[in-house]
Design an enzyme around this catalytic site. Structure first.
Site, short mmCIF file in Angstrom:
data_model
loop_
_atom_site.label_atom_id
_atom_site.label_comp_id
_atom_site.label_asym_id
_atom_site.label_seq_id
_atom_site.Cartn_x
_atom_site.Cartn_y
_atom_site.Cartn_z
CB CYS A 280 -11.40 -16.58 -10.04
SG CYS A 280 -12.32 -16.50 -8.51
NE ARG B 10 -8.68 -13.33 -14.21
CZ ARG B 10 -9.36 -12.65 -15.13
NH1 ARG B 10 -8.73 -11.84 -15.94
NH2 ARG B 10 -10.65 -12.81 -15.26
CD1 TRP C 219 -10.28 -11.38 -4.32
CD2 TRP C 219 -12.47 -11.48 -4.77
NE1 TRP C 219 -10.89 -10.33 -3.66
CE2 TRP C 219 -12.23 -10.36 -3.93
CE3 TRP C 219 -13.78 -11.73 -5.19
CZ2 TRP C 219 -13.25 -9.51 -3.49
CZ3 TRP C 219 -14.79 -10.89 -4.75
CH2 TRP C 219 -14.52 -9.80 -3.92
CG ASN D 250 -13.51 -15.50 -13.28
OD1 ASN D 250 -13.94 -14.97 -12.28
ND2 ASN D 250 -12.90 -14.85 -14.25
N GLY D 251 -16.62 -16.31 -11.83
CA GLY D 251 -17.96 -15.75 -11.99
C GLY D 251 -18.82 -16.12 -10.80
CD GLU E 93 -6.50 6.61 -7.11
OE1 GLU E 93 -7.62 6.18 -6.82
OE2 GLU E 93 -5.58 5.88 -7.53
CE LYS F 72 -4.20 3.08 -5.79
NZ LYS F 72 -5.12 3.39 -6.82
CD GLU G 9 -6.02 -0.12 -4.09
OE1 GLU G 9 -6.77 -1.06 -4.36
OE2 GLU G 9 -5.79 0.79 -4.91
CG HIS H 80 -19.12 21.42 7.22
ND1 HIS H 80 -19.89 22.45 7.72
CD2 HIS H 80 -18.47 21.93 6.15
CE1 HIS H 80 -19.73 23.52 6.96
NE2 HIS H 80 -18.87 23.24 6.01
CE LYS I 172 -4.79 -3.85 -12.39
NZ LYS I 172 -4.63 -2.54 -11.75
#
Ligand code: M6R
Length: 615
Positions: free
Chosen positions: A2, A31, A77, A103-104, A487, A491, A494, A510, A610
């Site tokens: 946020c 954010r 967010w 925010n929080g 990674e 990438k 997302e 396996h 982010k």
């Protein structure tokens, strides 16, 4: 998570609207971008405009309407309640005389809401934030700062808030516990934001609130009024904002992600700059006052989230093999979620984070602190919570990373881990042999090698684009390239929303191999100079035998692999420990080009933000 923005000053009309949308709120949109809103003083009233979706939707909702100042604004967010207009911030009190952006997370919001409802408050959203607006409204009795303090004394959880009052139309009250708030000091104007890049184009001076501080932001006051939660006045410390305006622009690139991938030769050179001496040793100034703690360490924990966790997995191998120390990388949320973690005597921890504010990582650090385990940091953003709560650390110096998908921060974290692992080896008095010298000189050559790979990005684009129709991918790597495979998959997921799984090369047989069929491509990381090269080829054959298309990232000149797979992206040969820095680049580009071809917003992928400042 946020973004908060606020303004008090003389601007009006279109100038003020553009300031809100394009600058102050637009710059913190990374954010969170599920919904956005603004509250402003409108004559004798507070007006609120909100919209689901991105900040530009808010611009559309405002249209030609005149907005006023002071204003507080927010880009969200979503945590509590869907991303619709009703749940967008600002949230207001029953009478609409108090507006709050937050925010929080308010942990005890349900209990507070029930109590407020019993006192006839009517709620209009599903957010935790709305309780703050009602509570502050209830406490408001002549002193806005006091009302905020009293309300916050009932609150459990984390917050960075900005509050606007109908009856005090010349000020904004801000407060912080766990979620950053800074106040920008302009020329005849004041700004409020969760990140100073919001107002960096207008001032390079700001005041950063510490936890449990409350401030009144008001023009014409000789000095900002800041108090702590116990009403004790706090002396105001004005700081220079280190960020340059260039760093927060896209420059010649059409996306931040594209810019940040291409910056890696320079960001890596910055990470290494001045940290390798002329006589081939590592020098890390940030650790020099802590040599005893570093020397005494017998066991290393690395903790982080997401991409930073994959860098930690690379670090686990480096600490073990280069520094000769047993090491374990732990996903921060899992470390924090363990009931009774047990670590050996003389454990030392490293927390890794691009943003420096990730709540999961901070929670893991809290557990480590309770166990009296010294924790060092590897952070990119300077002066943020994680850097401030660690004993000491090493900054990544990758520069500002705005794209939600982390790219240059990953390579800089891995470069720092190379340096730290060699530094610990020096400190521990292990032999400094020819292998160490090759490691260091190889590391210094990495920025140019990365530049060569980026220079052939059109080849990678050409290889990637036909794969845009695939709905699933495996990414396989072994040893130090296993985390890189993870990674690469992250990438792709997302930014393109295509299902991808990172897996261990040999572990594939396996179970996961059951999914292989002609529409399911696999990307394999197969350096020719890996001692397991022959085993890797066998694993590739196993996929080919089941009709699965294979794209290899392989060593330049490797014709054997070229004959075996459908497509190859060649990269220069580097020593084993340096492979993550090189093999991740084609994976970043692959994800980038697939996502672009699918028309995705790579800088702001759906559902993401982010900085993840909720647990
Ligand atoms: O800021 P941090 O490095 O602590 O962030 C950790 C993760 O949230 C972050 O790496 C996330 O996984 C990125 N979106 C990955 O690209």
């Amino acid at each position: 998570m946020c973004g908060i923005a606020g303004y008090i000053g003389p601007r009006t009309g279109k100038d003020l609207r553009d300031l809100l949308i394009d600058e102050l709120l637009g710059r913190v949109e990374y954010r969170g971008y599920d919904s956005a809103g603004v509250a402003f003083v409108d004559g004798a009233n507070l007006s609120v405009v909100r919209a689901a979706g991105k900040v530009k939707e808010l611009g559309g909702a405002i249209g030609d309407r005149e907005i006023g100042t002071p204003f507080i604004a927010h880009t969200r967010w979503a945590t509590h309640g869907p991303a619709n207009e009703a749940n967008a911030h600002p949230q207001t009190s029953c009478r609409g005389h108090v507006a709050v952006v937050h925010n929080g997370v308010i942990d005890n919001w349900k209990a507070l809401r029930k109590a407020l409802e019993r006192r006839n408050h009517v709620f209009r959203s599903e957010t935790d934030t709305e309780v703050l607006a009602h509570l502050i409204g209830e406490y408001l009795n002549g002193d806005p700062l006091e009302a905020v303090r009293s309300a916050l004394s009932e609150v459990e959880g984390t917050f960075g808030i900005a509050v606007l009052f109908q009856d005090y139309p010349d000020l904004i009250v801000v407060a912080r516990r766990g979620s950053s708030i800074s106040i920008g000091l302009g020329d005849g104007e004041l700004f409020v934001a969760s990140d100073p890049r919001s107002f960096r184009s207008f001032t390079d001076r700001h005041v950063v609130l510490e936890d449990d501080q409350i401030a009144v932001v008001k023009l014409g006051q000789e000095e900002l009024l800041i108090q702590d939660i116990d009403q004790v006045p706090v002396s105001v410390k004005v700081e220079q904002i280190e960020l340059t305006v260039d760093e927060i622009e896209k420059g010649n690139h059409d996306t931040y992600m594209g810019k940040e991938i291409c910056q890696q030769p320079d960001s890596l050179a910055q990470t290494l700059g001045g940290r390798i001496t002329a006589d081939g040793r590592v020098k890390l100034g940030g650790l020099e006052d802590h040599l005893d703690a570093l020397r005494l360490a017998q066991y290393i924990i690395l903790t982080a989230a997401g991409t930073s966790f994959y860098a930690s997995m690379v670090g686990e191998i480096l600490f073990q093999e280069v520094s000769g120390l047993p090491a374990r990388a732990m996903n921060a949320s899992e470390l924090a979620g363990q009931k009774h973690p047990v670590f050996p005597e003389q454990t030392l921890a490293w927390a890794l984070s691009q943003s420096g504010v990730t709540t999961d990582t901070l929670c893991a650090m809290k557990i480590l602190a309770e166990m009296q385990i010294p924790t060092f940091g590897i952070c990119n953003a300077v002066g943020q919570d994680i850097a401030r709560t660690t004993q000491a650390g090493v900054y990544c110096r990758a520069g500002v990373e705005t794209g939600v998908a982390s790219t240059k921060a990953f390579t800089s974290q891995v470069a720092v881990l190379q340096l730290v692992s060699l530094y610990l080896r020096q400190l521990r008095g292990l032999p400094w042999d020819e292998g160490c010298q090759r490691h260091l000189s190889g590391l210094q050559a990495v920025p140019e090698i990365v530049r060569r790979i980026i220079d052939q990005r059109e080849v990678i684009q050409h290889i990637a684009e036909p794969y845009r129709f695939a709905t699933d991918f495996y990414f396989l790597g072994r040893g130090i390239l296993y985390p890189v495979a993870m990674e690469g998959a992250l990438k792709l997921k997302e930014v393109s929303y295509v299902h991808a799984e990172g897996y261990s090369m040999a572990g594939m047989k396996h179970g996961p191999i059951a999914l292989i069929e002609p529409r399911f491509p696999t990307i394999v990381l197969v350096p020719k100079n890996d001692e397991n090269y022959a085993h890797n080829l066998t694993n590739v054959q196993e996929i080919r035998a089941r009709g699965g298309p294979v794209i290899a990232i392989a060593t330049e000149g490797d014709e054997e692999i070229a004959d075996l797979v459908d497509d190859v992206i060649f990269v220069p040969k580097v020593m084993y420990y340096l492979m993550p820095l090189v093999y991740v680049i084609p994976l970043q580009l692959f994800a980038y080009y697939i996502a672009k071809k699918l028309g995705r917003n790579v800088d702001q992928p759906r559902h993401l933000a982010k900085a993840v400042t909720v647990g």
